[in-house]
Structures are given as C-alpha cells and as structure tokens.
Design a protein around this motif. Structure first.
Motif, mmCIF file in Angstrom:
data_model
loop_
_atom_site.group_PDB
_atom_site.id
_atom_site.type_symbol
_atom_site.label_atom_id
_atom_site.label_comp_id
_atom_site.label_asym_id
_atom_site.label_seq_id
_atom_site.Cartn_x
_atom_site.Cartn_y
_atom_site.Cartn_z
ATOM 1 N N ASP A 12 0.834 -1.333 0.032
ATOM 2 C CA ASP A 12 0.051 0.032 -0.028
ATOM 3 C C ASP A 12 0.985 1.281 -0.154
ATOM 4 O OD1 ASP A 12 -2.583 -1.367 0.127
ATOM 5 O OD2 ASP A 12 -2.638 -1.200 2.079
ATOM 6 N N ARG A 13 0.300 2.061 -0.711
ATOM 7 C CA ARG A 13 1.102 3.401 -0.674
ATOM 8 C C ARG A 13 0.230 4.606 -0.987
ATOM 9 N NH1 ARG A 13 1.922 5.090 -6.128
ATOM 10 N NH2 ARG A 13 1.874 3.557 -7.302
ATOM 11 N N LEU A 14 0.594 5.826 -0.664
ATOM 12 C CA LEU A 14 -0.375 6.867 -0.892
ATOM 13 C C LEU A 14 0.357 7.890 -1.958
ATOM 14 C CD1 LEU A 14 -0.650 8.433 2.957
ATOM 15 C CD2 LEU A 14 -2.386 6.863 1.527
ATOM 16 N N GLU A 15 -0.707 8.156 -2.691
ATOM 17 C CA GLU A 15 -0.371 9.049 -4.063
ATOM 18 C C GLU A 15 -1.104 10.386 -3.910
ATOM 19 O OE1 GLU A 15 -1.880 8.470 -8.286
ATOM 20 O OE2 GLU A 15 0.003 7.434 -8.206
ATOM 21 N N GLU A 16 -0.549 11.548 -3.882
ATOM 22 C CA GLU A 16 -0.549 12.883 -3.975
ATOM 23 C C GLU A 16 -0.759 13.380 -5.240
ATOM 24 O OE1 GLU A 16 1.332 15.071 -1.207
ATOM 25 O OE2 GLU A 16 0.824 14.053 0.436
ATOM 26 N N GLU A 17 -1.842 14.076 -5.615
ATOM 27 C CA GLU A 17 -1.891 14.770 -7.126
ATOM 28 C C GLU A 17 -2.265 16.222 -6.716
ATOM 29 O OE1 GLU A 17 -4.883 14.675 -11.021
ATOM 30 O OE2 GLU A 17 -5.200 13.146 -9.339
ATOM 31 N N GLU A 18 -1.724 17.311 -7.263
ATOM 32 C CA GLU A 18 -2.018 18.547 -6.857
ATOM 33 C C GLU A 18 -3.002 18.811 -8.048
ATOM 34 O OE1 GLU A 18 -0.125 23.037 -7.535
ATOM 35 O OE2 GLU A 18 1.134 21.452 -6.848
ATOM 36 N N LYS A 43 -3.136 3.847 -2.938
ATOM 37 C CA LYS A 43 -3.103 2.767 -4.173
ATOM 38 C C LYS A 43 -2.658 1.289 -3.376
ATOM 39 C CE LYS A 43 -3.167 5.350 -7.753
ATOM 40 N NZ LYS A 43 -3.808 5.286 -9.138
ATOM 41 N N ARG A 44 -3.047 0.288 -4.219
ATOM 42 C CA ARG A 44 -2.461 -0.897 -3.748
ATOM 43 C C ARG A 44 -1.592 -1.665 -5.055
ATOM 44 N NH1 ARG A 44 -6.316 -3.851 0.134
ATOM 45 N NH2 ARG A 44 -5.186 -2.769 1.466
ATOM 46 N N THR A 45 -0.573 -2.141 -4.576
ATOM 47 C CA THR A 45 0.231 -2.708 -5.748
ATOM 48 C C THR A 45 0.354 -4.155 -5.305
ATOM 49 O OG1 THR A 45 1.600 -0.843 -5.992
ATOM 50 C CG2 THR A 45 2.351 -2.749 -7.067
ATOM 51 N N LEU A 46 -0.019 -4.982 -6.286
ATOM 52 C CA LEU A 46 0.081 -6.428 -6.205
ATOM 53 C C LEU A 46 1.134 -7.079 -7.209
ATOM 54 C CD1 LEU A 46 -1.219 -8.976 -5.146
ATOM 55 C CD2 LEU A 46 -2.758 -8.892 -7.246
ATOM 56 N N TYR A 47 2.058 -7.885 -6.846
ATOM 57 C CA TYR A 47 3.035 -8.488 -7.295
ATOM 58 C C TYR A 47 3.942 -7.416 -8.332
ATOM 59 C CZ TYR A 47 1.034 -12.877 -6.459
ATOM 60 O OH TYR A 47 0.511 -14.160 -6.001
ATOM 61 N N SER A 48 3.997 -6.166 -7.635
ATOM 62 C CA SER A 48 4.910 -4.995 -8.064
ATOM 63 C C SER A 48 4.637 -4.805 -9.544
ATOM 64 C CB SER A 48 6.375 -5.387 -8.080
ATOM 65 O OG SER A 48 6.858 -5.542 -6.878
ATOM 66 N N MET A 49 3.329 -5.171 -9.973
ATOM 67 C CA MET A 49 2.824 -4.854 -11.283
ATOM 68 C C MET A 49 1.395 -4.131 -11.412
ATOM 69 S SD MET A 49 4.438 -8.241 -13.568
ATOM 70 C CE MET A 49 3.163 -9.333 -12.782
ATOM 71 N N VAL A 50 0.589 -4.725 -10.973
ATOM 72 C CA VAL A 50 -0.747 -4.405 -11.051
ATOM 73 C C VAL A 50 -1.155 -3.265 -9.753
ATOM 74 C CG1 VAL A 50 -3.283 -5.045 -10.701
ATOM 75 C CG2 VAL A 50 -1.609 -6.676 -11.913
ATOM 76 N N THR A 51 -1.503 -2.122 -10.266
ATOM 77 C CA THR A 51 -1.653 -1.104 -9.181
ATOM 78 C C THR A 51 -3.368 -0.630 -9.539
ATOM 79 O OG1 THR A 51 0.498 -0.158 -9.846
ATOM 80 C CG2 THR A 51 -1.269 1.402 -8.477
ATOM 81 N N ILE A 52 -3.929 -0.733 -8.206
ATOM 82 C CA ILE A 52 -5.286 -0.553 -7.971
ATOM 83 C C ILE A 52 -5.586 0.635 -7.219
ATOM 84 C CG2 ILE A 52 -7.470 -1.811 -7.331
ATOM 85 C CD1 ILE A 52 -6.296 -4.177 -7.644
ATOM 86 N N SER A 53 -6.422 1.450 -7.533
ATOM 87 C CA SER A 53 -6.793 2.794 -6.688
ATOM 88 C C SER A 53 -7.759 2.286 -5.923
ATOM 89 C CB SER A 53 -7.044 3.877 -7.590
ATOM 90 O OG SER A 53 -7.479 5.156 -6.653
ATOM 91 N N THR A 54 -7.509 2.190 -4.527
ATOM 92 C CA THR A 54 -8.634 1.370 -3.643
ATOM 93 C C THR A 54 -9.433 2.639 -2.840
ATOM 94 O OG1 THR A 54 -6.913 1.550 -1.821
ATOM 95 C CG2 THR A 54 -7.145 -0.501 -3.159
ATOM 96 N N LYS A 55 -8.922 3.562 -2.548
ATOM 97 C CA LYS A 55 -9.774 4.786 -1.604
ATOM 98 C C LYS A 55 -9.312 6.080 -1.754
ATOM 99 C CE LYS A 55 -11.636 5.294 2.983
ATOM 100 N NZ LYS A 55 -11.505 4.702 4.313
ATOM 101 N N GLU A 56 -10.159 7.029 -1.989
ATOM 102 C CA GLU A 56 -9.655 8.382 -2.086
ATOM 103 C C GLU A 56 -9.911 8.891 -0.622
ATOM 104 O OE1 GLU A 56 -11.681 12.404 -4.027
ATOM 105 O OE2 GLU A 56 -11.136 10.745 -5.399
#
Length: 79
Positions: A12-18, A43-56
């Motif tokens: 899991d990681r957080l992504e910021e967008e201005e 954002k949730r990354t699975l197997y370092s390839m698939v990235t899914i935006s899970t929650k705003e």
C-alpha cells in the motif's frame, strides 16, 4: 501429493496529485498564502505490477511556507 505455495506480495502507498491553487489564510504562518490543493489516494500494488486505486482519502490545502496541511472541502458545483 505436492503442495504449491505462491507468495502473495501486496504493498500500500499514498499518491498525491496537485489539483489547483487557492489563496487563503494560514493559521500557522499567520498570513495569507497561495495554498496547493492536493488530492490524496491510497494505491495498492500486487506483485509489483498491478496497481489499483482503492480509496480516495480526501483533499488538503498544503501551505508552501510552513508545510502545514489542512482539510479542504471544495464548494459545491452549480449546474
């Protein structure tokens, strides 16, 4: 009979967008500054390839002077 174990790596990681700028008063700096409006998503990354935006997680005003973050609720859109 053989048992196959497949490792499941997820990150899991957080992504910021201005998304814009807003002139407002900063209570920490005690002056009027131009804030950056930042949208934060998890954002949730699975197997370092698939990235899914899970929650705003919301939008925040970020002060360029002190780095303070304040919750921001944009005004309702008029149609």
């Amino acid at each position: 009979m053989a048992i196959i174990v497949i490792p499941f790596w997820m990150n899991d990681r957080l992504e910021e967008e201005e998304t814009g700028k807003k002139l407002s008063f900063c209570p920490t700096c005690d002056r009027e500054v131009e804030f950056s409006v930042v949208k934060v998503r998890r954002k949730r990354t699975l197997y370092s390839m698939v990235t899914i935006s899970t929650k705003e997680l919301g939008e925040f005003l970020v002060c360029p002077s002190c780095g303070g973050r304040f919750p921001y609720r944009p005004p309702p859109e008029y149609s």
